[in-house]
Design an enzyme around this catalytic site. Structure first.
Site, PDB file in Angstrom:
ATOM      1  N   LYS A  30      -1.180  -9.389   2.824  1.00 28.51           N
ATOM      2  CA  LYS A  30      -0.456  -8.922   4.015  1.00 28.51           C
ATOM      3  C   LYS A  30      -1.355  -7.952   4.771  1.00 28.51           C
ATOM      4  CE  LYS A  30       3.199  -5.943   3.806  1.00 28.51           C
ATOM      5  NZ  LYS A  30       2.694  -4.802   4.598  1.00 28.51           N
ATOM      6  N   GLU A  60       9.256  -4.214  10.406  1.00 27.08           N
ATOM      7  CA  GLU A  60       9.661  -2.905   9.887  1.00 27.08           C
ATOM      8  C   GLU A  60      10.181  -2.033  11.028  1.00 27.08           C
ATOM      9  OE1 GLU A  60       6.869  -1.060   7.238  1.00 27.08           O
ATOM     10  OE2 GLU A  60       7.976   0.838   7.185  1.00 27.08           O
ATOM     11  N   ASP A  64       0.837  -1.201   0.000  1.00 27.36           N
ATOM     12  CA  ASP A  64       0.000   0.000   0.000  1.00 27.36           C
ATOM     13  C   ASP A  64       0.875   1.256   0.000  1.00 27.36           C
ATOM     14  OD1 ASP A  64       0.845  -0.180   2.596  1.00 27.36           O
ATOM     15  OD2 ASP A  64      -1.128   0.121   3.508  1.00 27.36           O
ATOM     16  N   SER A  65       2.205   1.068   0.010  1.00 25.29           N
ATOM     17  CA  SER A  65       3.112   2.183  -0.281  1.00 25.29           C
ATOM     18  C   SER A  65       2.843   2.732  -1.680  1.00 25.29           C
ATOM     19  CB  SER A  65       4.578   1.738  -0.152  1.00 25.29           C
ATOM     20  OG  SER A  65       4.813   0.559  -0.906  1.00 25.29           O
ATOM     21  N   ASP A 100      -1.117  -6.086  -0.283  1.00 25.82           N
ATOM     22  CA  ASP A 100      -1.436  -5.453   1.003  1.00 25.82           C
ATOM     23  C   ASP A 100      -2.934  -5.226   1.129  1.00 25.82           C
ATOM     24  OD1 ASP A 100       0.487  -4.970   2.927  1.00 25.82           O
ATOM     25  OD2 ASP A 100       1.273  -3.183   1.911  1.00 25.82           O
ATOM     26  N   GLU A 119      -1.479  -5.512   8.635  1.00 28.81           N
ATOM     27  CA  GLU A 119      -0.682  -4.946   9.729  1.00 28.81           C
ATOM     28  C   GLU A 119      -1.331  -5.232  11.078  1.00 28.81           C
ATOM     29  OE1 GLU A 119      -0.008  -0.780   9.006  1.00 28.81           O
ATOM     30  OE2 GLU A 119       0.942  -1.157   7.056  1.00 28.81           O
TER      31      GLU A 119
HETATM   32  O1  KIV Z   1       3.568  -1.096   1.622  1.00 25.96           O
HETATM   33  C1  KIV Z   1       4.757  -1.463   1.650  1.00 25.96           C
HETATM   34  O2  KIV Z   1       5.560  -1.159   0.760  1.00 25.96           O
HETATM   35  C2  KIV Z   1       5.201  -2.280   2.770  1.00 25.96           C
HETATM   36  C3  KIV Z   1       6.666  -2.561   2.874  1.00 25.96           C
HETATM   37  C4  KIV Z   1       7.365  -1.356   3.341  1.00 25.96           C
HETATM   38  C5  KIV Z   1       6.945  -3.727   3.730  1.00 25.96           C
HETATM   39  O3  KIV Z   1       4.399  -2.688   3.561  1.00 25.96           O
END
Ligand code: KIV
Length: 275
Positions: free
Chosen positions: A124, A192, A56-57, A95, A126
């Protein structure tokens, strides 16, 4: 040549959950990079990257948001589909964006299923022990889950911005969170911004694989945002190594294009037909 003589094409198999477990058992570090589109993902796969994270970056890197909190499920579905369409051997991990899994495991399953339908091989999410019930529901329903502990950007407003997590007594709490997620069925955990000694302790204590970012060298694998590691932007955190300066390269290419159009040296005779 009869079909009996046809050369056998050996295709590299998809990197899967059991390959990650094997890598941990053998002590081979695994690689993960983010990918957001069909332009970059196949290049990263061709380089031998085991896992592509549709992170989600995306919100910060591609969409111009200041925070991942702005990312919505449709953003992730579209990016996941683009990455999944363009690769065949890297594991695609998508994500789950903020607001799509925290309140209710059933809603979380429906949203994770949308990412799987878009082409993800795993999702993924959090958070710690509070996510265990959700992880259990996803895994029981056939969705492999990567957990994410330490600095979790979707909680930047409660954590007070990017800062190291797990120092001192918090290390034991992080281990308890990781064990709860592992017991619920998570097959890996991203760590992280965690001190090296804590990441090393977790890597030793956990059966699931640890994938570090800003967590030192003693994890089972490493993950970086692709555009950071390739030097696309100006600034990167100190835990990033810039393996190239693609941003400068791209700017230089664009400057040459602008100049060449300006002085009419482009298009050249090789680029067009007179008749
Ligand atoms: O969203 C992302 O890029 C991440 C990584 C930094 C692990 O969760």
């Amino acid at each position: 040549m009869s079909h009996h003589d046809a050369p056998t094409v050996t295709r590299k198999p998809r990197f899967r959950v059991h390959h990650l477990a094997k890598a941990k058992a053998e002590g081979r570090p695994v690689t993960m990079l983010t990918a957001y589109d069909a332009l970059v993902a196949p290049i990263l796969e061709a380089a031998g990257v085991d896992m592509l994270l549709v992170g989600d970056s995306l919100g910060n890197v591609v969409l111009g948001h200041a925070t991942t909190v702005k990312v919505i499920l449709e953003d992730m579905e579209r990016a996941t589909a683009a990455v999944a369409r363009s690769v065949s051997t890297s594991m695609v991990v998508a994500d789950m964006p903020f607001g799509t899994y925290e309140a209710d495991p059933v809603a979380a399953f429906d949203n994770a299923a949308r990412l799987m339908r878009a082409g993800a091989n795993a999702v993924k999410l959090e958070g710690g022990a509070a996510r265990a019930a959700t992880v259990r529901m996803l895994v029981d329903g056939g969705i492999p889950v990567v957990a994410h502990l330490g600095y979790t950007p979707q909680s930047e407003n409660t954590l007070g911005g990017p800062r190291m997590q797990g120092r001192g007594e918090a290390a034991e709490l992080m281990l308890a969170d990781a064990l709860a997620l592992q017991d619920a069925g998570a097959f890996a955990v991203v760590l992280e911004m965690v001190p090296d000694d804590v990441a090393g302790m977790l890597t030793k204590e956990l059966a699931m694989s640890t994938i570090g970012i800003g967590a030192g060298p003693h994890t089972d694998g490493q993950v970086l945002v692709w555009s950071d590691m390739a030097g696309m932007g100006q600034w990167v955190p100190s835990f990033v190594r810039r393996f190239a300066e693609l941003g400068q390269e791209l700017r230089s290419a664009a400057e040459q294009y602008v100049a060449a159009v300006g002085d009419r040296s482009f298009p050249g005779p090789e680029n067009y037909k007179a008749h």
